[in-house]
Design a protein around this motif. Structure first.
Motif, PDB file in Angstrom:
ATOM      1  N   GLU A 197      -2.467   1.250  -3.976  1.00 41.65           N
ATOM      2  CA  GLU A 197      -1.767   0.679  -2.832  1.00 41.65           C
ATOM      3  C   GLU A 197      -0.899  -0.536  -3.194  1.00 41.65           C
ATOM      4  O   GLU A 197       0.284  -0.554  -2.880  1.00 41.65           O
ATOM      5  CB  GLU A 197      -2.763   0.325  -1.734  1.00 41.65           C
ATOM      6  CG  GLU A 197      -2.102   0.277  -0.360  1.00 41.65           C
ATOM      7  CD  GLU A 197      -2.880  -0.606   0.592  1.00 41.65           C
ATOM      8  OE1 GLU A 197      -4.122  -0.539   0.551  1.00 41.65           O
ATOM      9  OE2 GLU A 197      -2.252  -1.358   1.344  1.00 41.65           O
TER      10      GLU A 197
ATOM     11  N   GLN B 273       3.170  -0.782  -2.990  1.00 49.82           N
ATOM     12  CA  GLN B 273       3.778  -1.871  -2.229  1.00 49.82           C
ATOM     13  C   GLN B 273       4.812  -2.611  -3.071  1.00 49.82           C
ATOM     14  O   GLN B 273       5.975  -2.732  -2.685  1.00 49.82           O
ATOM     15  CB  GLN B 273       2.675  -2.863  -1.845  1.00 49.82           C
ATOM     16  CG  GLN B 273       2.542  -3.113  -0.381  1.00 49.82           C
ATOM     17  CD  GLN B 273       1.267  -3.902  -0.097  1.00 49.82           C
ATOM     18  OE1 GLN B 273       0.644  -4.483  -1.000  1.00 49.82           O
ATOM     19  NE2 GLN B 273       0.874  -3.933   1.152  1.00 49.82           N
ATOM     20  N   SER B 274       4.360  -3.069  -4.227  1.00 45.66           N
ATOM     21  CA  SER B 274       5.229  -3.872  -5.076  1.00 45.66           C
ATOM     22  C   SER B 274       6.433  -3.072  -5.541  1.00 45.66           C
ATOM     23  O   SER B 274       7.579  -3.525  -5.462  1.00 45.66           O
ATOM     24  CB  SER B 274       4.458  -4.367  -6.305  1.00 45.66           C
ATOM     25  OG  SER B 274       3.434  -5.232  -5.900  1.00 45.66           O
TER      26      SER B 274
ATOM     27  N   ASN C 147       9.078  -2.213  -2.790  1.00 47.22           N
ATOM     28  CA  ASN C 147       9.919  -3.386  -2.531  1.00 47.22           C
ATOM     29  C   ASN C 147      10.916  -3.603  -3.647  1.00 47.22           C
ATOM     30  O   ASN C 147      12.094  -3.873  -3.419  1.00 47.22           O
ATOM     31  CB  ASN C 147       9.059  -4.646  -2.400  1.00 47.22           C
ATOM     32  CG  ASN C 147       8.375  -4.729  -1.050  1.00 47.22           C
ATOM     33  OD1 ASN C 147       8.768  -4.029  -0.120  1.00 47.22           O
ATOM     34  ND2 ASN C 147       7.354  -5.551  -0.952  1.00 47.22           N
TER      35      ASN C 147
ATOM     36  N   SER D 133       7.683  -7.951   4.758  1.00 42.85           N
ATOM     37  CA  SER D 133       8.133  -7.361   3.504  1.00 42.85           C
ATOM     38  C   SER D 133       9.645  -7.485   3.384  1.00 42.85           C
ATOM     39  O   SER D 133      10.223  -7.387   2.315  1.00 42.85           O
ATOM     40  CB  SER D 133       7.715  -5.897   3.401  1.00 42.85           C
ATOM     41  OG  SER D 133       8.447  -5.113   4.289  1.00 42.85           O
TER      42      SER D 133
ATOM     43  N   GLU E 298       5.936 -12.369  -4.034  1.00 42.15           N
ATOM     44  CA  GLU E 298       4.596 -11.989  -3.569  1.00 42.15           C
ATOM     45  C   GLU E 298       3.619 -13.146  -3.687  1.00 42.15           C
ATOM     46  O   GLU E 298       2.787 -13.387  -2.818  1.00 42.15           O
ATOM     47  CB  GLU E 298       4.062 -10.817  -4.400  1.00 42.15           C
ATOM     48  CG  GLU E 298       4.690  -9.491  -4.044  1.00 42.15           C
ATOM     49  CD  GLU E 298       4.190  -8.374  -4.964  1.00 42.15           C
ATOM     50  OE1 GLU E 298       4.581  -7.232  -4.730  1.00 42.15           O
ATOM     51  OE2 GLU E 298       3.433  -8.662  -5.910  1.00 42.15           O
TER      52      GLU E 298
ATOM     53  N   GLY F 218       0.508  -7.034  -2.595  1.00 44.87           N
ATOM     54  CA  GLY F 218       0.861  -6.306  -3.806  1.00 44.87           C
ATOM     55  C   GLY F 218       0.048  -6.747  -5.010  1.00 44.87           C
ATOM     56  O   GLY F 218      -1.108  -7.158  -4.900  1.00 44.87           O
TER      57      GLY F 218
END
Lengths: 273, 257, 290
Positions: free
Chosen positions: A72, A76-77, A80, A136, A212, A219
């Protein structure tokens, strides 16, 4: 006749290799291997409980991947990163090209581009945070802030320094100026534009992680922070190594793309008469 | 009566550049000052002169690459106001697209004219054969020697079958041996279909060997000498030591100094 | 006019403007163009700045949603002005930037000689280049937590973080500069009997000076980044503490103000180094490079 005919044959037998390539890449690998070995030995010798051996760290990455804990935050990271990078490339190449083509666009923007280049991007992150809040969207904005200006500056200088003799040649053969610009000028600037894209990728990865860490702790930065709170050095290093691998892999992928698209400039030295 | 024969007419052409001197002062540097010359159909003409005399400028003006301030240039009955199909240029640096093969480079002009791929490749191959490079059509420019690259540049110009061939010191950067080979080749090609050629050079010997007529330029398009009764064709290298050749050369050098 | 031709008689009738009036027109057009460029070069960026500030002020004073935190432009200017007269602010600057100075000084003292030496040493260059390549593409911040875990929330932890942020960026340009010093130049020095140390002192190091300034510029930028990051994440002291405090007190004008002042500081440092670098590399370019 023979003199002309013979020269290229011998040249073909001994392809000209740019000097840089002759640098022994093996030394680089040896250097990294020695470092890794030293790390392992120091780790095994238990010099500090905060310096685990390398194989523990690699093992931890493997565990994290196996258990799905990494999935996950990684998605996410990376999502982005890719969105932010794509926006940066779109804006950067367009604006950089416009600056090179139109002196008025250049007058209007140059001072701001130079200003942003002369500013550590991180200093503007608190402002982005205030403006965009905790979302985000802010993380993507940070990535764009980090990467775009470098792509703009490099594209601008690439197009300005393009082979204008080629552009003129295409004019002499009746090429439409717009077509000539895209097919000849921009293409001849390709390798240098890619230089900016590569630089931008490194910047984007930094923007991703620093954003982040600073704004929304999500992330990969989130996991690393959790490990830091637990004084879990193996975990910290596992995440650090993961990000390092991502950064190196993405840059290498971009370089491979450059080699595929601009092979004429990468695999040969500049023609010399 | 002569008018019908004129292929390229340069008529009182002027061109100046602005040079920005220090302290806000501005200088006007004339590169061509009311220059006039006529070139006939199927004629091989050379323009010789020292560096900076404006010989490249006049060629670029004829090519339509350099806008002129005054006068006019007429090629084949039409006034020049930009590059045109009846003219093709060979550059000093061959300026080949580094990412394209010799064949694609030779086909470049044809592609710009919207000629279909199959046909333009065939015609480009023909042009490469003509300059003796047919066997290297797949090579990238950086895989070719300087002389070969320049021959691709010539093939590119020949492929579009222009009525006027403009050559800007095409052999200037080559070594002497290659240079002579290409000169011979150029003469052979020219004798086949007798295009009008305007050839810029700073080599007096080259001009004497190639041309029907030589214009000697001193500065700002100022033509100080026109030499028309040159040696009969076909010419040989042996003639370079002939009395006539030596005299003509001396005449040009005298004009230049 | 020796080259009179048949067509000349015909065209002579057309009234050609005299050379002098044509020249005058050229100069006039050119001057007009230059004036237009000068106006555009100042006017366009100024117009963008004014437009941006006006929009900012308008949007923040006429907003319907009061929860939006963006300060008005005038609030921001007022806050910046206040900060400049605030003892607490300068105390925070001192706390942050004393660590910055120490770390940057150390990075410079080690990085410059290291970079220049490595650039001239083929084997060492090969062995270290992998690390430097990685350092440039990887966010240095990933190693920050480890340093905190090692050294605890101390002054030296901050110094170490700033040091590792700046180090690679100082080394790299120095390495490039010294490795591209022309071999001819070195041979020349040897041929005049220069000893090894003299070659370094008189040729290699002076020839690397533009690279050194490039390293200083990039290094200081990353030093500021490191300082800011550590204070805003793991170790809230100095300016970072100040910013977090203003954020929590919902004083965004002050957040903007602190950021702006540091931006200006960093930009001034970088511009000075950039200026020297440009000046020197313009002079150097003409000679001594490959």
């Amino acid at each position: 006749m023979t003199a002309v005919e013979v020269a290229p044959t011998s040249a073909k037998a001994q392809p000209r290799i740019p000097r840089r390539k002759m640098r022994p890449i093996t030394l680089e690998v040896i250097g990294l291997a020695v470092g890794a070995l030293a790390w392992e030995i120091v780790g095994l010798a238990k010099v500090s409980r905060f310096l685990p051996p390398l194989d523990d760290v690699v093992g931890r990455i493997w565990d994290l991947l196996q258990s799905g804990q990494l999935r996950e935050p990684l998605t996410q990271s990376l999502s982005n990163l890719l969105i932010g990078y794509a926006i940066s490339v779109g804006i950067g190449v367009t604006v950089g090209t416009l600056m090179a083509v139109s002196k008025y666009v250049d007058y209007a923007l140059r001072i701001y581009v130079n200003g942003l280049m002369a500013t550590p991007s991180i200093l503007l992150v608190p402002i982005l945070y205030v403006v965009f809040g905790l979302s985000s969207f802010t993380l993507i904005a940070v990535i764009v802030l980090y990467a775009t200006v470098f792509i703009v500056a490099n594209t601008r200088s690439a197009v300005l320094g393009a082979r204008h003799d080629l552009t003129e040649m295409s004019q002499a053969f009746g090429t439409h100026p717009v077509r000539g610009f895209f097919e000849v000028t921009l293409r001849s600037a390709g390798p240098e534009i890619f230089g900016g894209l590569r630089l931008g990728m490194g910047r984007a990865v930094k923007g991703m992680f620093n954003g982040e860490l600073l704004i929304a702790v999500v992330g990969l930065a989130q996991i690393e922070r959790t490990y830091a709170g637990a004084f879990d050095a193996t975990g910290i290093l596992a995440i650090a190594l993961t990000i390092l691998i991502i950064a190196v892999a993405l840059t290498a992928a971009l370089e491979a793309l450059n080699r595929a698209l601009n092979s004429w400039a990468v695999s040969h030295s500049r023609p010399s008469s | 009566m002569v008018e019908r024969d004129v292929m390229v007419q340069v008529d009182r052409v002027s061109k100046s550049f602005i040079k920005h001197a220090k302290r806000g002062k501005v200088d006007v540097v004339p590169v061509l000052r009311e220059m006039s010359l006529d070139i006939h159909r199927a004629e091989f003409v050379s323009i010789v002169g020292p560096t900076g005399c404006g010989k490249t400028s006049v060629l670029r003006a004829i090519a339509g690459l350099l806008p002129i301030d005054g006068g006019r240039i007429v090629v084949d009955g039409r006034e020049v106001n930009g590059p045109g199909r009846e003219r093709a240029m060979v550059f000093q640096d061959p300026t080949l697209l580094p990412w394209a093969s010799a064949l694609d480079n030779a086909a470049f002009g044809l592609k710009q004219r919207g000629i279909r791929k199959v046909e333009r490749r065939a015609r480009a191959q023909e042009a490469l054969d003509l300059v003796g490079l047919g066997h290297r059509s797949g090579a990238l420019p950086q895989e070719l020697s300087g002389g070969m690259r320049q021959r691709v540049g010539i093939a590119r110009a020949l492929a579009v079958d222009p009525s006027v061939l403009l050559m800007d010191e095409p052999f200037g950067a080559l070594d002497e041996i290659t240079r002579r080979t290409l000169q011979d080749q150029l003469v052979r090609i020219w004798e086949q279909d007798k295009k009008t050629v305007i050839f810029i050079t700073h080599s007096v010997e080259e001009a004497l060997y190639l041309s029907d007529r030589i214009f000697v330029m001193s500065h700002a398009g100022h033509i100080i000498e026109t030499i028309s009764d040159l040696m009969p064709r076909p010419r040989t290298r042996e003639q370079e030591s002939s009395e006539e050749f030596v005299m003509l050369r001396a005449k040009i050098w005298e004009a230049l100094s | 006019m020796e080259a009179m031709t048949a067509s000349d008689a015909q065209t002579a009738k057309r009234s050609a403007p005299s050379l002098t009036s044509r020249d005058e027109r050229l100069v006039r057009d050119w001057k007009r163009g230059r004036r237009r460029n000068r106006i555009a070069a100042i006017g366009l960026p100024l117009a963008i700045a004014i437009g941006f500030v006006s929009y900012w002020q308008y949007a923040t004073t006429h907003r319907s949603n009061a929860s939006v935190l963006i300060p008005t432009f005038t609030d921001f200017v007022r806050a910046t002005w206040k900060l400049l007269g605030l003892g607490d602010f300068w105390h925070a600057v001192w706390i942050s930037e004393s660590a910055l100075l120490t770390a940057f000084g150390m990075a410079v003292a080690i990085g410059i000689p290291f970079g220049i030496y490595v650039g001239r040493h083929r084997t060492l260059d090969g062995l270290t280049s992998g690390y430097l390549d990685i350092a440039v593409v990887t966010p240095t911040a990933v190693f920050m937590p480890l340093i905190i875990v090692f050294l605890g929330p101390t002054y030296w932890a901050r110094v170490t973080v700033i040091f590792i942020f700046a180090f690679a960026y100082i080394v790299l340009p120095c390495r490039v500069a010294s490795s591209t010093v022309s071999g001819d130049l070195v041979d020349m020095a040897h041929s005049y009997g220069a000893k090894k140390t003299a070659v370094w002192r008189d040729v290699i190091v002076p020839a690397s000076v533009p690279g050194i300034f490039a390293g200083l510029r990039q290094g200081v930028a990353h030093a500021f980044t490191g300082m800011f990051l550590i204070e805003l994440t793991f170790l809230a002291v100095g300016l970072g503490y100040l910013i977090v405090g203003y954020e929590e007190a919902f004083d965004p004008a002050y957040v903007f103000g602190v950021s702006l002042i540091i931006v200006v500081q960093a930009a001034v440092c970088m511009s000075v180094f950039q200026y020297v670098e440009n000046r020197l590399s313009a002079q150097w370019r003409s000679a001594g490079r490959k």
